[in-house]
Write a protein that holds these residues in place. Structure first.
Motif, mmCIF file in Angstrom:
data_model
loop_
_atom_site.group_PDB
_atom_site.id
_atom_site.type_symbol
_atom_site.label_atom_id
_atom_site.label_comp_id
_atom_site.label_asym_id
_atom_site.label_seq_id
_atom_site.Cartn_x
_atom_site.Cartn_y
_atom_site.Cartn_z
ATOM 1 N N GLN A 171 20.472 54.107 59.034
ATOM 2 C CA GLN A 171 19.796 53.628 58.186
ATOM 3 C C GLN A 171 20.743 52.564 57.364
ATOM 4 O OE1 GLN A 171 18.144 55.606 54.908
ATOM 5 N NE2 GLN A 171 16.693 53.806 54.429
ATOM 6 N N THR A 172 20.293 51.046 57.555
ATOM 7 C CA THR A 172 20.967 50.093 56.727
ATOM 8 C C THR A 172 19.953 49.774 55.610
ATOM 9 O OG1 THR A 172 19.694 48.411 57.869
ATOM 10 C CG2 THR A 172 21.950 49.154 58.759
ATOM 11 N N PHE A 173 20.732 48.966 54.531
ATOM 12 C CA PHE A 173 20.240 48.974 53.163
ATOM 13 C C PHE A 173 21.010 47.995 52.354
ATOM 14 C CE2 PHE A 173 22.607 52.460 52.475
ATOM 15 C CZ PHE A 173 23.131 52.402 50.783
ATOM 16 N N ASP A 174 20.404 47.188 51.482
ATOM 17 C CA ASP A 174 21.013 46.141 50.621
ATOM 18 C C ASP A 174 21.265 46.732 49.381
ATOM 19 O OD1 ASP A 174 21.107 44.190 52.770
ATOM 20 O OD2 ASP A 174 19.476 43.169 52.146
ATOM 21 N N VAL A 175 22.614 46.479 48.771
ATOM 22 C CA VAL A 175 22.924 46.969 47.669
ATOM 23 C C VAL A 175 23.400 45.678 46.647
ATOM 24 C CG1 VAL A 175 24.783 48.171 46.082
ATOM 25 C CG2 VAL A 175 23.892 48.969 48.402
ATOM 26 N N GLU A 176 22.561 45.556 45.430
ATOM 27 C CA GLU A 176 22.723 44.561 44.492
ATOM 28 C C GLU A 176 24.079 44.514 43.810
ATOM 29 O OE1 GLU A 176 21.265 43.207 40.028
ATOM 30 O OE2 GLU A 176 20.486 44.930 41.079
ATOM 31 N N ILE A 177 24.823 43.342 44.096
ATOM 32 C CA ILE A 177 25.918 43.042 43.308
ATOM 33 C C ILE A 177 25.323 42.145 42.095
ATOM 34 C CG2 ILE A 177 28.230 41.579 42.966
ATOM 35 C CD1 ILE A 177 28.053 41.745 46.500
ATOM 36 N N PRO A 178 25.762 42.658 40.846
ATOM 37 C CA PRO A 178 25.200 42.127 39.467
ATOM 38 C C PRO A 178 25.807 40.806 39.279
ATOM 39 C CG PRO A 178 26.787 43.925 38.860
ATOM 40 C CD PRO A 178 26.579 43.856 40.509
ATOM 41 N N ALA A 179 24.746 39.729 38.677
ATOM 42 C CA ALA A 179 25.355 38.521 38.329
ATOM 43 C C ALA A 179 26.407 38.696 37.291
ATOM 44 C CB ALA A 179 24.230 37.706 37.897
ATOM 45 N N PHE A 180 27.531 37.886 37.417
ATOM 46 C CA PHE A 180 28.525 37.862 36.481
ATOM 47 C C PHE A 180 29.129 36.482 36.345
ATOM 48 C CE2 PHE A 180 30.482 38.738 40.778
ATOM 49 C CZ PHE A 180 31.546 37.958 40.659
ATOM 50 N N SER A 181 29.766 36.366 35.143
ATOM 51 C CA SER A 181 30.063 34.830 34.748
ATOM 52 C C SER A 181 31.469 34.780 35.237
ATOM 53 C CB SER A 181 29.916 34.955 33.233
ATOM 54 O OG SER A 181 30.695 35.697 32.487
ATOM 55 N N LEU A 182 31.558 33.388 35.098
ATOM 56 C CA LEU A 182 33.039 32.965 35.624
ATOM 57 C C LEU A 182 33.266 31.835 34.404
ATOM 58 C CD1 LEU A 182 32.226 32.188 39.388
ATOM 59 C CD2 LEU A 182 33.644 33.927 38.454
ATOM 60 N N ASP A 183 33.973 32.383 33.439
ATOM 61 C CA ASP A 183 34.197 31.378 32.170
ATOM 62 C C ASP A 183 35.481 31.184 32.068
ATOM 63 O OD1 ASP A 183 31.391 31.508 31.540
ATOM 64 O OD2 ASP A 183 31.939 33.673 30.517
ATOM 65 N N SER A 184 35.911 29.870 31.648
ATOM 66 C CA SER A 184 37.442 29.388 31.725
ATOM 67 C C SER A 184 37.509 29.037 30.112
ATOM 68 C CB SER A 184 37.602 28.210 32.799
ATOM 69 O OG SER A 184 37.217 27.254 32.139
ATOM 70 N N ASP A 209 24.731 61.413 48.636
ATOM 71 C CA ASP A 209 25.453 62.592 49.066
ATOM 72 C C ASP A 209 25.678 62.525 50.836
ATOM 73 O OD1 ASP A 209 22.958 62.374 50.057
ATOM 74 O OD2 ASP A 209 22.165 64.198 49.118
ATOM 75 N N VAL A 210 25.723 61.197 51.301
ATOM 76 C CA VAL A 210 26.099 60.985 52.672
ATOM 77 C C VAL A 210 26.998 59.763 52.597
ATOM 78 C CG1 VAL A 210 24.096 62.017 53.600
ATOM 79 C CG2 VAL A 210 24.063 59.486 52.996
ATOM 80 N N PRO A 211 28.013 59.634 53.488
ATOM 81 C CA PRO A 211 28.912 58.489 53.580
ATOM 82 C C PRO A 211 28.264 57.025 53.839
ATOM 83 C CG PRO A 211 29.620 60.145 54.967
ATOM 84 C CD PRO A 211 28.268 60.753 54.620
ATOM 85 N N VAL A 212 28.485 56.158 53.105
ATOM 86 C CA VAL A 212 28.119 54.868 53.449
ATOM 87 C C VAL A 212 29.044 53.829 53.891
ATOM 88 C CG1 VAL A 212 26.135 54.833 51.863
ATOM 89 C CG2 VAL A 212 28.273 54.136 51.032
ATOM 90 N N LYS A 213 28.858 53.040 54.686
ATOM 91 C CA LYS A 213 29.789 51.847 55.069
ATOM 92 C C LYS A 213 29.245 50.502 54.935
ATOM 93 C CE LYS A 213 32.452 50.251 59.235
ATOM 94 N NZ LYS A 213 32.628 50.615 60.704
ATOM 95 N N LEU A 214 30.149 49.725 54.306
ATOM 96 C CA LEU A 214 29.921 48.488 53.937
ATOM 97 C C LEU A 214 29.875 47.516 55.264
ATOM 98 C CD1 LEU A 214 31.195 46.557 50.662
ATOM 99 C CD2 LEU A 214 30.921 45.249 52.940
ATOM 100 N N LEU A 215 28.856 46.809 55.660
ATOM 101 C CA LEU A 215 29.047 46.201 56.850
ATOM 102 C C LEU A 215 29.396 44.764 56.394
ATOM 103 C CD1 LEU A 215 25.641 47.638 58.469
ATOM 104 C CD2 LEU A 215 28.340 48.115 58.870
ATOM 105 N N ASN A 216 28.497 44.061 55.428
ATOM 106 C CA ASN A 216 28.303 42.559 55.409
ATOM 107 C C ASN A 216 28.325 42.250 53.900
ATOM 108 O OD1 ASN A 216 28.256 41.596 58.074
ATOM 109 N ND2 ASN A 216 26.443 42.627 58.164
ATOM 110 N N ARG A 217 28.642 41.074 53.570
ATOM 111 C CA ARG A 217 28.505 40.558 52.069
ATOM 112 C C ARG A 217 27.744 39.216 52.049
ATOM 113 N NH1 ARG A 217 33.112 38.694 54.044
ATOM 114 N NH2 ARG A 217 33.792 36.731 53.677
ATOM 115 N N HIS A 218 27.009 39.061 51.114
ATOM 116 C CA HIS A 218 26.288 37.722 50.708
ATOM 117 C C HIS A 218 26.565 37.632 49.387
ATOM 118 C CE1 HIS A 218 22.154 35.590 50.288
ATOM 119 N NE2 HIS A 218 23.304 34.808 50.714
#
Length: 142
Positions: free
Chosen positions: A121-134, A54-63
């Protein structure tokens, strides 16, 4: 249907939610940018970040933690995504497409975004594991 403002129908989607921020990821192999005979495999991934809070969030960094098909790990950290640090209002989404190369025909990625709420307030958001299949590998499920 592929459009600039949503995910692609019929493509496997990996999802996670942290503190009201929902992440949906799709990956797909880019055969036209890959050269399997030279050990070069390239994927695109599309990510939709939705603010369910219910409040805006700003994406600061990625890992990112990128693991190739033989267990080699490569980490990537940096500001924002695709040159942006989007501010996402409640109920809104931010969609972007990026890519990654590997020297193996399969692998996976996972990671996190550092976000900041309007109150600082800063917090980390999980990016789920995803496969790279060829199509250049056989997938054996044990």
């Amino acid at each position: 249907m592929d459009s600039d403002d949503d995910l692609i129908d019929g493509v496997l989607t990996f999802e996670a939610e942290t503190a009201g921020v929902h992440i949906a990821v799709q990956s797909y192999f880019l055969s036209e940018q890959s050269a399997p005979e030279e050990g070069q495999y390239v994927w695109a991934y599309r990510i939709k970040i939705t603010n369910k809070g219910d409040v805006p969030v700003k994406l600061l960094n990625r890992h990112w933690i990128i693991t190739d098909g033989i267990g080699g790990i490569h980490e990537v950290q940096g500001e924002g995504v695709v040159g942006e640090q989007p501010l996402i209002s409640p109920g809104d989404s931010f969609l972007y497409t990026s890519g990654t190369p590997l020297s193996t025909p399969t692998g996976f990625m996972r990671g996190s975004y550092e976000m900041r709420r309007a109150d600082g307030q800063t917090f980390d958001v999980e990016i789920p594991a995803f496969s790279l299949d060829s199509p250049h590998t056989s997938l054996d499920i044990n």
